[in-house]
Design an enzyme around this catalytic site. Structure first.
Site, short mmCIF file in Angstrom:
data_model
loop_
_atom_site.label_atom_id
_atom_site.label_comp_id
_atom_site.label_asym_id
_atom_site.label_seq_id
_atom_site.Cartn_x
_atom_site.Cartn_y
_atom_site.Cartn_z
N TYR A 64 -8.86 5.52 7.88
CA TYR A 64 -8.94 5.91 9.30
C TYR A 64 -10.00 7.02 9.37
CZ TYR A 64 -4.50 3.49 10.28
OH TYR A 64 -3.52 2.55 10.43
N LYS A 68 2.09 0.00 14.89
CA LYS A 68 3.51 -0.09 15.22
C LYS A 68 3.93 -1.32 16.03
CE LYS A 68 5.09 3.39 13.16
NZ LYS A 68 5.01 2.82 11.82
N TYR A 106 4.62 6.59 9.73
CA TYR A 106 3.78 5.41 9.46
C TYR A 106 4.59 4.34 8.73
CZ TYR A 106 -0.60 2.87 8.68
OH TYR A 106 -1.61 1.93 8.70
N HIS A 146 0.84 -1.19 0.00
CA HIS A 146 0.00 0.00 0.00
C HIS A 146 0.88 1.25 0.00
CE1 HIS A 146 -4.07 -1.72 1.59
NE2 HIS A 146 -3.62 -2.35 0.52
N PRO A 189 -3.03 0.52 18.89
CA PRO A 189 -2.83 0.02 17.51
C PRO A 189 -3.02 1.07 16.41
CG PRO A 189 -4.88 -0.83 18.46
CD PRO A 189 -4.17 -0.13 19.56
P1 RFL Z 1 3.14 -11.61 21.44
O1 RFL Z 1 2.66 -11.71 20.05
O2 RFL Z 1 2.17 -11.26 22.51
O3 RFL Z 1 3.84 -13.00 21.78
C1 RFL Z 1 4.22 -13.35 23.10
C2 RFL Z 1 4.12 -14.85 23.22
O4 RFL Z 1 4.59 -15.25 24.52
C3 RFL Z 1 3.71 -16.26 25.01
N1 RFL Z 1 3.86 -16.31 26.49
C4 RFL Z 1 4.58 -17.25 27.15
N2 RFL Z 1 5.28 -18.30 26.72
C5 RFL Z 1 5.90 -19.07 27.66
N3 RFL Z 1 5.84 -18.84 29.00
C6 RFL Z 1 5.13 -17.78 29.47
N4 RFL Z 1 5.06 -17.54 30.78
C7 RFL Z 1 4.47 -16.93 28.53
N5 RFL Z 1 3.70 -15.83 28.64
C8 RFL Z 1 3.34 -15.46 27.40
C9 RFL Z 1 2.34 -15.83 24.52
O5 RFL Z 1 1.40 -16.91 24.51
C10 RFL Z 1 2.67 -15.34 23.12
O6 RFL Z 1 2.59 -16.37 22.14
O7 RFL Z 1 4.34 -10.56 21.59
P2 RFL Z 1 5.47 -10.11 20.52
O8 RFL Z 1 6.15 -11.30 19.90
O9 RFL Z 1 6.26 -9.09 21.25
O10 RFL Z 1 4.66 -9.40 19.34
C11 RFL Z 1 3.99 -8.18 19.53
C12 RFL Z 1 2.73 -8.11 18.65
O11 RFL Z 1 1.97 -9.28 18.84
C13 RFL Z 1 1.88 -6.86 18.94
O12 RFL Z 1 2.68 -5.75 19.23
C14 RFL Z 1 0.96 -6.50 17.75
O13 RFL Z 1 0.01 -7.49 17.51
C15 RFL Z 1 0.26 -5.15 18.02
N6 RFL Z 1 -0.71 -4.79 16.97
C16 RFL Z 1 -0.30 -4.24 15.77
N7 RFL Z 1 1.01 -4.07 15.53
C17 RFL Z 1 1.42 -3.59 14.31
O14 RFL Z 1 2.63 -3.43 14.10
N8 RFL Z 1 0.54 -3.28 13.28
C18 RFL Z 1 -0.79 -3.44 13.46
O15 RFL Z 1 -1.54 -3.22 12.52
C19 RFL Z 1 -1.26 -3.89 14.74
N9 RFL Z 1 -2.57 -4.07 14.96
C20 RFL Z 1 -2.08 -5.03 17.16
C21 RFL Z 1 -2.99 -4.65 16.14
C22 RFL Z 1 -2.53 -5.67 18.31
C23 RFL Z 1 -3.87 -5.91 18.46
N10 RFL Z 1 -4.27 -6.60 19.64
C24 RFL Z 1 -5.21 -7.64 19.65
C25 RFL Z 1 -3.48 -6.46 20.85
C26 RFL Z 1 -4.33 -4.87 16.29
C27 RFL Z 1 -4.80 -5.47 17.45
C28 RFL Z 1 -6.29 -5.64 17.58
C1 PHB Z 2 -5.03 -4.26 11.10
O1 PHB Z 2 -5.14 -4.52 9.88
O2 PHB Z 2 -5.29 -5.09 11.96
C2 PHB Z 2 -4.62 -2.91 11.51
C3 PHB Z 2 -4.21 -2.00 10.54
C4 PHB Z 2 -3.81 -0.72 10.92
C5 PHB Z 2 -3.83 -0.36 12.26
C6 PHB Z 2 -4.23 -1.28 13.22
C7 PHB Z 2 -4.63 -2.56 12.85
O3 PHB Z 2 -3.47 0.89 12.61
#
Ligand code: RFL
Ligand code: PHB
Length: 398
Positions: A202, A297, A384, A72, A293
């Site tokens: 957005y 990032k 971004y 994109h 989110p």
């Molecule tokens: P994770 O993915 O949470 O993975 C951590 C892992 O550790 C496990 N764990 C354990 N394992 C062993 N022993 C224990 N005691 C443990 N405790 C926990 C967990 O089960 C898990 O598998 O962390 P990591 O690797 O640092 O990754 C970070 C990302 O997951 C997170 O920052 C993103 O998903 C945030 N986020 C977004 N980030 C973006 O860059 N672009 C996006 O568009 C974006 N959209 C989002 C998001 C996060 C969202 N939610 C649900 C929080 C949208 C949403 C809705």
């Molecule tokens: C997503 O596709 O899940 C998403 C995209 C952009 C954002 C947050 C989440 O800023």
């Protein structure tokens, strides 16, 4: 048991670290409390910065990403009945983002580690990290069959997310925590319907913020601002679609609806814990920092942390501590930039409950500025798409 690096957590940070270390000939053991199926199905992020794509490509992980990822060149900002385009390519000299779900990144990483014979243990319990202030930290856990294991390591990486055991293992008086909770949450759905837009929208609306994202040419991902204590039970699919229709409404444009495959509510928080290291324990990703989110990032920060950590551990294990000593400060520079950007996007775009009319006008003034001033739009675009861009050798990133 003995390994070089013990890794807690098989999310994007832990899995990529394990792979980057393997490329450097360093052995690791990854332990994960959830099942492989659960890790591969969890709906989360969707947007990769161009540096993240390049990192995955250089690490030999981009086969499917290059085929299925959707590049994109910008986003839309909608407010006051208008939809304005921010053209990243034009503003940043060609930089873009790629829509490729975190679940797919995780599937690719697990497949790669398993194919290489890497140790990734799912469904462990009672993970403990100990002896962190020595050169032989110990990772212990109970495997799925109940047997207890002790792994003596040279270093341990806490990649276990916000609720993990890594950060609490650091004496609390050594940590500085900065935190902000926002007075709203996101209700997210995955819908079996082709996206109604070519790039993310957005939308700032008097009823609250909404985001139209996507996962593929046939799957849409949409979010609604809701109250922080909202229950998903109050949101039947019809109510979600009605609310989305209101917040994206634009003459001549239609939001296509379809079956909802997944829905959930996510709280919004900014959180930074420093330093990201204690002795031979290194934190990476959500274990050390959380962003709301809105700036897309979180996943990118997790990948950037381990791109810095892998060469730092490589040097440390070969007797040179310089990069490991710089690890926390190097990462926190990027983390604070992303924390500010995510806070800025969030507060500009959401409706603040109880805000006075003055605040609402200030938000609109900012949105008009960012969509009419080249300088302001360039700032949004460079943040971004990722700032600072990750250097080709992440060990030398500034
Ligand atoms: P994770 O993915 O949470 O993975 C951590 C892992 O550790 C496990 N764990 C354990 N394992 C062993 N022993 C224990 N005691 C443990 N405790 C926990 C967990 O089960 C898990 O598998 O962390 P990591 O690797 O640092 O990754 C970070 C990302 O997951 C997170 O920052 C993103 O998903 C945030 N986020 C977004 N980030 C973006 O860059 N672009 C996006 O568009 C974006 N959209 C989002 C998001 C996060 C969202 N939610 C649900 C929080 C949208 C949403 C809705
Ligand atoms: C997503 O596709 O899940 C998403 C995209 C952009 C954002 C947050 C989440 O800023």
């Amino acid at each position: 048991m003995r390994t070089q690096v013990g890794i807690v957590g098989a999310g994007p940070a832990g899995l990529l670290l394990s792979h980057l270390l393997a490329l450097r000939g360093i052995e690791s053991v990854v332990v994960e409390i959830r099942s492989r199926d659960y890790c591969e199905a969890r709906q989360r992020a969707g947007v990769l910065e161009d540096s993240s794509v390049r990192l995955l490509r250089e690490a030999g992980l981009a086969g499917r990403l290059d085929r299925e990822g959707l590049e994109h060149g910008g986003i839309y900002l909608q407010f006051a009945g208008e939809r304005r385009h921010i053209d990243f390519r034009e503003l940043t000299g060609g930089r873009t983002v790629t829509v490729y779900a975190q679940t797919e990144v995780v599937k690719d990483l697990i497949a790669k580690r398993v194919a290489a014979g890497g140790a990734v243990h799912f469904e462990v319990a009672d993970t403990v990290v100990d002896h962190l202030d020595t050169d032989r930290p110990v990772l212990s856990y109970a495997s799925a069959d109940g047997a207890r294991h002790e792994v003596v390591c040279d270093a341990i990486a806490g990649c276990d997310g916000f609720h993990g055991i890594g950060r609490p293992a650091i004496p609390a008086d050594l940590l500085t925590v900065r935190e902000r909770e926002y007075p709203y949450a996101w209700l997210g759905i995955l819908a079996d319907v082709p996206p109604s837009t070519d790039e993310l929208i957005y939308s700032h609306h008097p009823r609250g913020f909404a985001l139209h994202s996507l996962r593929s040419p046939t799957l849409s991902r949409l979010y609604l601002q809701v109250d922080p204590d909202e229950s998903i039970g109050n949101w039947p699919d019809e109510r979600i679609w009605d609310e989305l229709q209101s917040r994206f409404e634009l003459p001549g444009w239609d939001l296509k609806q379809g079956p909802v495959l997944d829905k959930g509510i996510t709280p919004m928080r900014s959180f930074v814990s420093a330093p990201m290291r204690y002795g031979r324990l290194f934190l990476a990703g959500d274990a050390a920092h959380i962003v709301p989110p809105t700036g897309a990032k979180g996943l990118n920060l997790a990948l950037a942390d381990v791109a810095v950590l892998a060469p730092a551990l490589d040097r440390l294990l070969h007797g040179d501590p310089a990069l490991a000593d710089a690890y926390s400060a190097t990462c926190l520079n990027r983390v604070w930039r992303a924390t500010h950007f995510s806070w800025w996007m969030t507060t500009m775009l959401h409706r603040t409950p109880g805000a006075d009319p003055m605040e609402a006008e200030l938000q609109l003034a900012q949105l008009r500025y960012v969509t009419t001033s080249r300088a302001a739009a360039t700032s949004l675009a460079e943040n971004y798409t990722g700032f600072p861009a990750l250097a080709a050798d992440p060990g030398t990133a500034d």
